[in-house]
Design an enzyme around this catalytic site. Structure first.
Site: not given
Length: 533
Positions: A60, A201, A221, A239, A243-244, A258, A323
Site C-alpha cells: 500500500r 482496503k 481490523h 499486517s 492475524k491470518t 482481516d 501475497r
C-alpha cells in the site's frame, strides 16, 4: 450467464461513460486465469495457481490515499492517513480514468458484495483494466448468485487502472499513483498501482466510516474464528503480526482473516476471501494457507526456485510482502456463513521489535483500552512502500491507516462491548524475544499457537500470574507446551540490565504517544500506562 444479465451492466456502464470497449462480465476464476496467461501477464506455478507481478508497488501507499472533502465527510478525522482532496479533482480524475478504460481493447467488470450479514450488505461493482485484478476481486468479495445479477444495482463502484497515472500538477495528487474515495459519489478511484490490496482496503475504509458513523456497529481490523462449542475469538493486529496465520487454525472454523464487524448479534466478516502473506510459508507451519495455493488462487510478487515453477517462499527478491488471495471455501474449515456470536476472547497481536513485551499476557479492561488506543507493533518489511525492515509504530486501533473516524469512536464502542460481554483480552507478542530485532530471535509459531490454545480452552486462566514491573499486564508463570522461563521476557535476555533499560525506553515511547489521548479517556485507562521506575 443470461443475455439480460450481461445487458444490465453494459447499459449501466454506458451511463458512466464506458461505451466503446469490450466488457468481460462476471468471468469465472478459470476464465480470468486463462485470459491473464493469454495476455502474458502471469504464469502458473506447479500447483496451478496464477502468479503475477504487481509492478512498481508491492504494498500500500498510505500517503497517496485521499477522501473528497464535502458534506458527507464532516466526521472524518483528518490526519496523515486521512487526507482531503477537492471534489473537482475527484471528478477530473474519474473522467480521465473512465476515458482511459474506454480506450482499452477490453476491460473486466464484476458485481459482488461486502458484509456476510445481509442486514449490512453493500453491493459493489469493480471495473478493472486487467483480468488478474478482477480475479482478486472475485476471490476477496462475496459472490452473488446468478439470479441476483439481473436486478443488481451497485451501491459503490471501484474503478481500477494500474497503467493510468495522475498528473500531480493538475490532478491534486502527490504523485502518479492514487486512491481517492468519494462518499457523495460512492466511488473509489485507484490508479498508477497494481497492488491489489488497495482494492480491498478501499472497501474496508469506507465500511469503517459507514458502520460506526451511521449504523452504530463497530468495525474492526481483525481476524476471527469459532470453536466447536460456538466460542468466538477475535485477533487484532496489523499486517505481519499473525492475524491470518493464527486464525487459520485446523481445530477451529475460520470466520475471516482481516476485516469484521461486531453488532448487537455478534461478529461477521466483510469479505469472501483471504489475503495471506506468503513469506516463509510452509506446509508444516501453515497447512491451510499452503494448500490454498491452487487453481483459482492469485499469488503476487513471488519468485520461483531456479529452473522450476515451484514457488520459493523464502525469497524476498521482489518484496517481503508476497501475497496470495483465495476464496474462503479454499479453507477446509471455513465457517458458513462467515458469522459468529459475541467473542469470548480477544487477542491483541503485536510484533515487538524491541523484545520487551511478554509472549502472552492478560489485560484488565483499562489496560485493554490503553493498548487498543496505542496499537503498538512493528511494521513488517514490505507491507508498505519504503519499509525494508521492522519499524516501530503506534497504529491506533491496530489499523490507523484504515480508520476515517477519530480513534476514540472505535475505542469507546469496543470498550462497551468488552465489558458488556465479559470478554477475556490477551496481548500476544509475535515479535522478538531474548533481545531486540537483529540480536534476539523471532518467537516460534508453535509456542504462540500453544499459548493461544491455552487461552481459548481456559487452561491459561487457571495458571498463576506475575505482574510485569513496567507494563503492568499479568504474565502466566506456566503454559502447556511452552518453557516456563520463556513466559517472562526478562528471563530470555543474557544481560538483564539491558532488558530493563530497553523496557523503560519502550515505556517512554508509549507514554509520549498516549499524550494525544489523555484528555479524552477515563481515569481507569490513564492508570493503565506503563510505570517507569
Amino acid at each position: 450467464m443470461s443475455a439480460l444479465t450481461v445487458f444490465v451492466p453494459n447499459r449501466q456502464l454506458q451511463k458512466i461513460g464506458i461505451k466503446k470497449t469490450c466488457i468481460n462480465y462476471q468471468l469465472s476464476a478459470n476464465e480470468l486465469t486463462e485470459e491473464t496467461l493469454q495476455r502474458h501477464e502471469g504464469v502458473l506455478n506447479n500447483t496451478g495457481a496464477l502468479c503475477i507481478l504487481t509492478g512498481e508497488f508491492t504494498g500500500r501507499s498510505p500517503k497517496d490515499k485521499f477522501f473528497v472533502k464535502d458534506n458527507e465527510t464532516k466526521n472524518i478525522d483528518w490526519n496523515c492517513f486521512n487526507q482531503p482532496i477537492e471534489e473537482k479533482y475527484f471528478l477530473q480524475l474519474k473522467d480521465k480514468l473512465i476515458q482511459f478504460l474506454d480506450r482499452q481493447k477490453e476491460i473486466w467488470v464484476r458485481d459482488c458484495y461486502a458484509c456476510a450479514d445481509e442486514d449490512y450488505r453493500i453491493n459493489i461493482r469493480v471495473i478493472n483494466e486487467n483480468p488478474w485484478s478482477n480475479l482478486f476481486a472475485s476471490n476477496m468479495f462475496i459472490k452473488p448468485h446468478e439470479d441476483e445479477l439481473e436486478s443488481f444495482e451497485p451501491d459503490w463502484h471501484i474503478i481500477h487502472a494500474p497503467s493510468f497515472k495522475a498528473n500531480p500538477k493538475t490532478d491534486g495528487t502527490r504523485q502518479g499513483n492514487f486512491a481517492v474515495i468519494s462518499f457523495t459519489h460512492k466511488t473509489i478511484l485507484i490508479g498508477g498501482t497494481g497492488y491489489t490490496g488497495e482494492i480491498k482496503k478501499g472497501i474496508f475504509t469506507i465500511l469503517n466510516y459507514i458502520l460506526p458513523n451511521k449504523k452504530n456497529v463497530l468495525s474492526m481490523h481483525c481476524s476471527a474464528n469459532i470453536g466447536e462449542d460456538g466460542d468466538v475469538a477475535v485477533f487484532f493486529g496489523l499486517s505481519g503480526t499473525g492475524k491470518t496465520t493464527l486464525s487459520a487454525d485446523p481445530e477451529r472454523k475460520l470466520i475471516g482473516d482481516d476485516e469484521h464487524a461486531w453488532t448487537d448479534k455478534g461478529v461477521f466478516n466483510f469479505e469472501g476471501g483471504c489475503y495471506a502473506k506468503c513469506i516463509d510459508l510452509s506446509e508444516e507451519k501453515e497447512p491451510e494457507i499452503y494448500h490454498a495455493i491452487r487453481p483459482g488462487a492469485l499469488v503476487e510478487n513471488i519468485t520461483f526456485i531456479k529452473g522450476t515453477n515451484q514457488i520459493d517462499f523464502s525469497s524476498k527478491k521482489i518484496t517481503e510482502n508476497t501475497r496470495v488471495s483465495y476464496p474462503l471455501e479454499f479453507i477446509s474449515n471455513a465457517a458458513h456463513p462467515s458469522m459468529g456470536s459475541h467473542p469470548e476472547n480477544i487477542f491483541f497481536l503485536t510484533c515487538d521489535a524491541y523484545g520487551v513485551l511478554p509472549p502472552i499476557s492478560l489485560l484488565t479492561p483499562g489496560q485493554a483500552m490503553y493498548q487498543f488506543l496505542s496499537g503498538y507493533t512493528a511494521k513488517i518489511a514490505g507491507t508498505e512502500t519504503g519499509i525494508t525492515e521492522p519499524k516501530v509504530t503506534f497504529s491506533t486501533c491496530f489499523g490507523a491507516p484504515f480508520m476515517p473516524l477519530h480513534p476514540a469512536v472505535y475505542a469507546e464502542m469496543l470498550g462497551k462491548k468488552m465489558i458488556t460481554h465479559n470478554v477475556n483480552v490477551w496481548m500476544v507478542n509475535t515479535g522478538w524475544i531474548g533481545g531486540a530485532y537483529g540480536t534476539g530471535s523471532r518467537i516460534k509459531l508453535n509456542y504462540t499457537r500453544a499459548m493461544v490454545h491455552a487461552a481459548l480452552n481456559s487452561s491459561l486462566k487457571k495458571a498463576a500470574f506475575k505482574k510485569h514491573p513496567v507494563f503492568g499486564m499479568m504474565m502466566p508463570l506456566t503454559c502447556p507446551g511452552v518453557p516456563e522461563e520463556f513466559l517472562n521476557p526478562r528471563n530470555t535476555w543474557a544481560n538483564k540490565k539491558e532488558y530493563d533499560a530497553q523496557a523503560k525506553m519502550l515505556a517512554g515511547l508509549f507514554i509520549e504517544n498516549f499524550k494525544q489521548y489523555e484528555s479524552k479517556v477515563s481515569k481507569e485507562i490513564l492508570e493503565a500506562a506503563p510505570e517507569i521506575v
